[in-house]
Design a protein around this motif. Structure first.
Motif, short mmCIF file in Angstrom:
data_model
loop_
_atom_site.label_atom_id
_atom_site.label_comp_id
_atom_site.label_asym_id
_atom_site.label_seq_id
_atom_site.Cartn_x
_atom_site.Cartn_y
_atom_site.Cartn_z
N GLU A 148 0.87 -1.17 0.00
CA GLU A 148 0.00 0.00 0.00
C GLU A 148 0.91 1.23 0.00
OE1 GLU A 148 -3.95 1.02 2.41
OE2 GLU A 148 -2.15 1.41 3.62
N LEU A 149 0.83 2.03 -1.05
CA LEU A 149 1.69 3.20 -1.19
C LEU A 149 1.00 4.43 -0.60
CD1 LEU A 149 2.86 2.67 -4.89
CD2 LEU A 149 3.81 1.67 -2.79
N VAL A 151 0.79 7.92 -0.71
CA VAL A 151 1.21 9.01 -1.59
C VAL A 151 0.88 10.39 -1.04
CG1 VAL A 151 1.11 7.54 -3.62
CG2 VAL A 151 -0.90 8.88 -2.99
N GLY A 164 0.40 12.59 -4.25
CA GLY A 164 -0.98 12.41 -4.71
C GLY A 164 -1.58 13.63 -5.35
N LEU A 170 2.87 11.21 -9.27
CA LEU A 170 2.12 10.03 -8.85
C LEU A 170 2.31 8.89 -9.84
CD1 LEU A 170 0.01 8.60 -7.04
CD2 LEU A 170 -1.77 9.70 -8.42
N VAL A 174 4.09 5.24 -8.87
CA VAL A 174 3.39 3.96 -9.00
C VAL A 174 4.10 3.08 -10.03
CG1 VAL A 174 1.22 2.84 -9.61
CG2 VAL A 174 1.20 4.98 -8.30
N VAL A 187 -2.82 1.97 -3.90
CA VAL A 187 -2.39 3.35 -3.69
C VAL A 187 -3.40 4.04 -2.78
CG1 VAL A 187 -1.90 5.57 -4.78
CG2 VAL A 187 -1.21 3.44 -5.90
N ALA A 204 -3.17 6.53 -11.19
CA ALA A 204 -2.52 5.46 -10.44
C ALA A 204 -2.75 4.10 -11.09
CB ALA A 204 -3.02 5.46 -8.99
N ALA A 209 -1.17 0.47 -10.71
CA ALA A 209 -1.78 0.10 -9.43
C ALA A 209 -2.82 -0.99 -9.63
CB ALA A 209 -2.42 1.31 -8.76
N LEU A 212 -6.92 0.59 -5.01
CA LEU A 212 -6.81 1.89 -4.35
C LEU A 212 -7.38 1.79 -2.95
CD1 LEU A 212 -8.25 3.71 -7.42
CD2 LEU A 212 -5.87 3.95 -6.70
#
Length: 330
Positions: A148-149, A151, A164, A170, A174, A187, A204, A209, A212
């Protein structure tokens, strides 16, 4: 192949969990089986081992770990957390032991003791390279199911603007993380993006990604009126708890409409099973529990149990049939 093409559909599977009161039909999200849709939110559950004596980690579907950065972070000075009527404000400062210590002392524990609980590692950094380095270093570890990023971190190479809020940065972040792993990459987006959250979500996913997380905490301020100072030492902080529920639901609904089929973790303000059901209806595949678990360590187990009772009462045999069923006024 784009992430939208590889993002796994959400499907029910035969549960392998025991028959405890909190059990729900297992679900397959992003190619992984979760024993139920309840996951512990990053920043509130440590690395799992810290909760062993107070939370039944076999009663939740998964955990998003505390943030991990390359170097150790001491975080902000106390007072870091304060409650108010609508929830909690915090400014922890992403404190963590650093990449090498986390790999050695923390990440191996949960897969060894609770192998059925999915583990997503939350990743932070101040540059694209920071994120990519952490993902690559952890990717080969057994029992780690995805990333889990976060951002909401500032991009120091771009003057401190949050990743983000900078769609070009971004996308680069990713994309760099995606090249370091074949595991799911979620993300975590900020609610401050407003209607722009769908733009950030699309960027993303197009960059690689898998899914989310919606949403991170909301910036806010709580004041000690006697001292005439902010309640926490950093001044402002992140707002979480019941006050954030409508914000998280709206962001989840907007993104689910814009990107149908992309797995979403709905997060923000969940303290009851009904709250969690709302996130499913808004389009979430999984539901994060954070502040509620800090107040009551049994909350995640209780929420899963309440979801099961709701489903029984409403005659719903498969929770996946609820995902995205919100009927918007015409």
């Amino acid at each position: 192949m784009t992430a939208a093409a590889t993002a796994a559909t959400v499907a029910p599977v035969r549960s392998s969990a025991g028959g405890n009161a909190a059990s729900l039909p297992a679900m397959r999200v992003a190619g992984l089986e979760f024993r139920n849709p309840v996951v512990l939110a990053s920043g509130t559950a440590g690395f799992g081992m810290e909760l062993e004596d107070v939370v039944d980690l076999d009663a939740v579907g998964g955990i998003c770990t505390k943030a991990v950065s390359i170097a150790p972070r001491t975080g902000n000075p106390a007072l870091r957390v304060s409650e108010f009527a609508g929830g909690m404000i915090n400014a922890i400062g992403l404190a963590n032991p650093g990449l090498e210590a986390v790999k050695r002392d923390y990440l191996p524990w949960l897969p060894a003791h609770h192998p059925g609980t999915r583990v997503f590692v939350n990743v932070v950094g101040n540059s694209v390279d920071d994120f990519a380095t952490v993902v690559e270093a952890i990717d080969g570890m057994p029992g780690i199911d995805g990333f889990e990023l976060n951002v909401s971190c500032p991009n120091v190479k771009a003057g401190g603007l949050e990743f983000g809020a900078d769609l070009q940065a971004l996308a680069a972040l990713v994309s760099a993380a995606r090249t370091r792993t074949t595991r799911p990459v979620f993300v975590k987006l900020s609610p401050t993006l407003g209607t722009g959250v769908t733009d950030a979500a699309r960027v993303a996913v197009d960059a690689g990604a898998t899914g989310l997380t919606l949403v991170n905490t909301m910036p806010g301020l709580v004041i000690d009126t006697q001292a005439r100072r902010p309640k926490i030492s950093f001044g402002s902080g992140g707002i979480s708890g019941p006050a954030v529920l409508p914000i998280g639901l709206l962001a989840t609904w907007r993104v689910s409409r814009a990107l149908p089929g992309v797995p979403l973790i709905g997060l923000g303000g969940v303290s009851t099973g009904d709250d969690a059901i709302q996130y499913l209806m808004a389009g979430a595949s999984l539901v994060g529990v954070g502040t509620a678990a800090l107040r009551d360590p049994r909350a995640p187990e209780r929420i899963a149990r309440q979801m099961r009772r709701w489903a029984e009462r409403e005659g719903v045999n498969d929770l996946t049939t609820l995902i995205g069923t919100l009927q918007w006024p015409s």
